[in-house]
Design a protein around this motif. Sequence first.
Motif, PDB file in Angstrom:
ATOM      1  N   ARG A   3     -19.872  11.704  -7.142  1.00 24.34           N
ATOM      2  CA  ARG A   3     -20.414  13.053  -6.945  1.00 24.34           C
ATOM      3  C   ARG A   3     -19.711  13.712  -5.747  1.00 24.34           C
ATOM      4  O   ARG A   3     -20.301  14.030  -4.727  1.00 24.34           O
ATOM      5  CB  ARG A   3     -21.922  12.998  -6.717  1.00 24.34           C
ATOM      6  CG  ARG A   3     -22.596  14.366  -6.707  1.00 24.34           C
ATOM      7  CD  ARG A   3     -24.108  14.249  -6.572  1.00 24.34           C
ATOM      8  NE  ARG A   3     -24.734  15.554  -6.453  1.00 24.34           N
ATOM      9  CZ  ARG A   3     -25.044  16.139  -5.296  1.00 24.34           C
ATOM     10  NH1 ARG A   3     -24.790  15.519  -4.160  1.00 24.34           N
ATOM     11  NH2 ARG A   3     -25.613  17.332  -5.265  1.00 24.34           N
ATOM     12  N   SER A   4     -18.428  13.843  -5.880  1.00 18.86           N
ATOM     13  CA  SER A   4     -17.600  14.449  -4.838  1.00 18.86           C
ATOM     14  C   SER A   4     -16.450  15.173  -5.519  1.00 18.86           C
ATOM     15  O   SER A   4     -16.117  14.892  -6.676  1.00 18.86           O
ATOM     16  CB  SER A   4     -17.052  13.379  -3.884  1.00 18.86           C
ATOM     17  OG  SER A   4     -16.169  12.494  -4.569  1.00 18.86           O
ATOM     18  N   PHE A  55     -13.639  15.834  -9.654  1.00 16.68           N
ATOM     19  CA  PHE A  55     -12.699  16.884 -10.048  1.00 16.68           C
ATOM     20  C   PHE A  55     -11.247  16.435  -9.906  1.00 16.68           C
ATOM     21  O   PHE A  55     -10.447  16.574 -10.839  1.00 16.68           O
ATOM     22  CB  PHE A  55     -12.943  18.138  -9.211  1.00 16.68           C
ATOM     23  CG  PHE A  55     -12.036  19.286  -9.554  1.00 16.68           C
ATOM     24  CD1 PHE A  55     -12.143  19.927 -10.778  1.00 16.68           C
ATOM     25  CD2 PHE A  55     -11.071  19.722  -8.663  1.00 16.68           C
ATOM     26  CE1 PHE A  55     -11.296  20.984 -11.107  1.00 16.68           C
ATOM     27  CE2 PHE A  55     -10.219  20.771  -8.983  1.00 16.68           C
ATOM     28  CZ  PHE A  55     -10.340  21.407 -10.205  1.00 16.68           C
ATOM     29  N   MET A  56     -10.884  15.840  -8.747  1.00 19.19           N
ATOM     30  CA  MET A  56      -9.495  15.457  -8.507  1.00 19.19           C
ATOM     31  C   MET A  56      -9.170  14.054  -9.007  1.00 19.19           C
ATOM     32  O   MET A  56      -8.032  13.623  -8.967  1.00 19.19           O
ATOM     33  CB  MET A  56      -9.164  15.597  -7.020  1.00 19.19           C
ATOM     34  CG  MET A  56      -9.209  17.035  -6.536  1.00 19.19           C
ATOM     35  SD  MET A  56      -8.465  17.283  -4.899  1.00 19.19           S
ATOM     36  CE  MET A  56      -9.796  16.738  -3.828  1.00 19.19           C
ATOM     37  N   ASN A  79     -10.554  15.844   1.033  1.00 19.82           N
ATOM     38  CA  ASN A  79     -10.442  16.905   0.034  1.00 19.82           C
ATOM     39  C   ASN A  79      -9.083  17.596   0.041  1.00 19.82           C
ATOM     40  O   ASN A  79      -8.931  18.675  -0.530  1.00 19.82           O
ATOM     41  CB  ASN A  79     -11.542  17.946   0.275  1.00 19.82           C
ATOM     42  CG  ASN A  79     -12.921  17.423  -0.065  1.00 19.82           C
ATOM     43  OD1 ASN A  79     -13.339  17.438  -1.212  1.00 19.82           O
ATOM     44  ND2 ASN A  79     -13.637  16.936   0.944  1.00 19.82           N
ATOM     45  N   ARG A  80      -8.101  16.965   0.673  1.00 19.09           N
ATOM     46  CA  ARG A  80      -6.758  17.536   0.751  1.00 19.09           C
ATOM     47  C   ARG A  80      -6.203  17.793  -0.653  1.00 19.09           C
ATOM     48  O   ARG A  80      -6.203  16.916  -1.513  1.00 19.09           O
ATOM     49  CB  ARG A  80      -5.840  16.564   1.492  1.00 19.09           C
ATOM     50  CG  ARG A  80      -4.370  16.999   1.566  1.00 19.09           C
ATOM     51  CD  ARG A  80      -4.184  18.099   2.621  1.00 19.09           C
ATOM     52  NE  ARG A  80      -2.769  18.295   2.892  1.00 19.09           N
ATOM     53  CZ  ARG A  80      -2.015  19.240   2.340  1.00 19.09           C
ATOM     54  NH1 ARG A  80      -2.546  20.095   1.466  1.00 19.09           N
ATOM     55  NH2 ARG A  80      -0.750  19.353   2.647  1.00 19.09           N
ATOM     56  N   GLY A  81      -5.747  19.006  -0.881  1.00 20.07           N
ATOM     57  CA  GLY A  81      -5.154  19.370  -2.161  1.00 20.07           C
ATOM     58  C   GLY A  81      -6.072  20.136  -3.089  1.00 20.07           C
ATOM     59  O   GLY A  81      -5.672  20.485  -4.210  1.00 20.07           O
ATOM     60  N   ILE A 119      -1.399  17.092 -13.024  1.00 19.81           N
ATOM     61  CA  ILE A 119      -1.711  17.429 -11.629  1.00 19.81           C
ATOM     62  C   ILE A 119      -2.222  16.194 -10.890  1.00 19.81           C
ATOM     63  O   ILE A 119      -1.828  15.931  -9.749  1.00 19.81           O
ATOM     64  CB  ILE A 119      -2.762  18.559 -11.561  1.00 19.81           C
ATOM     65  CG1 ILE A 119      -2.277  19.803 -12.288  1.00 19.81           C
ATOM     66  CG2 ILE A 119      -3.076  18.901 -10.107  1.00 19.81           C
ATOM     67  CD1 ILE A 119      -3.334  20.876 -12.462  1.00 19.81           C
ATOM     68  N   VAL A 120      -3.084  15.417 -11.537  1.00 21.11           N
ATOM     69  CA  VAL A 120      -3.593  14.180 -10.937  1.00 21.11           C
ATOM     70  C   VAL A 120      -2.439  13.225 -10.649  1.00 21.11           C
ATOM     71  O   VAL A 120      -2.372  12.605  -9.587  1.00 21.11           O
ATOM     72  CB  VAL A 120      -4.633  13.502 -11.852  1.00 21.11           C
ATOM     73  CG1 VAL A 120      -5.047  12.146 -11.293  1.00 21.11           C
ATOM     74  CG2 VAL A 120      -5.861  14.390 -12.015  1.00 21.11           C
TER      75      VAL A 120
END
Length: 315
Positions: free
Chosen positions: A188-189, A194-195, A237-239, A256-257
Amino acid sequence: MEYIRCPLCEADRTKLVFRRKDFMHKVSEEEFCVVRCKKCGLVYINPRPSEEEIHAFYPKEFYTVHLNAETLLEEKKGQLGLKYQYVKDLRPGRLLDVGCMKGEFMYYMQQRGWKVQGIDFSTKPPNVFGLDIFYGDLEAAGYEESSFDLITLWAVLEHVYQPRKILSEVHKLLKPSGMTIVLVTNFRSLPGRFMRHDDIPRHTTLFTKHTLTKTLRSCGFRPMSFHFNCDLFGGNNRGMLNYLVKIAAGERIGDIVAQNRQVARWHEFSSQLRGRPSPWMLKVDAKDQLLMPHLDRWMDRLHCGFIMIAKATRD
């Protein structure tokens, strides 16, 4: 590959969250399915490599086997100091470090008055400090029940195939007044959900605060506190801005990943758009770099940081 039921509730109803390859070590080109249990919400890989096959996904590079004791302590100095902040108020006693790697945390704690033992599931990481380390399953180690004051699992539970079995064994070994500390990644981050930062397929179970709480309670633990700190094991959370811009420009999330998770492709992630050099992308990346520390602090305060540390006692 083996198909499994939910490691927490044993239900067999899931929803696909996403698919991801092994971008970190590129052991295979297999695409792994990350699914969420519809009954309890636990996220895990299914199907996954069998317990025999998964060892191939842990190359020597994963363990940085080339580091000697002195270099290791210097490289891990900051991380060891941050770990100690979670135990510094405890009276020195008996420590068991589960997934102890090369024994660096054991050595650090021994220097502060603790009697230390460790266990690791692999013989690949060398025992550079010559400490008491058992190699194999926790059940086979033969430790006396109710004998440890502190049992730590730093970035371990997301790797194991039967997390409830491991925690149940930890519960047996812990003194009634003892404490366990469990560090896992937090799905849950933004980096997790997402990334897609989790180290797939080595991370077989992806926890949230909710599912880790349920897992601990199901094994007889009472969670005392949760902490979120991306300084301890990375995962900031860089990027984030880069991701949003690249998605808006039509780049595929999987690509992208791959750019973000592979060191050799970071230049592409930070300065290119749709495979071409982009001065605008460089500006976006610079903005992202400025934003990151503030976003990290807010996400940690909201319990949405990528690294999650739980303290728990026997119920």
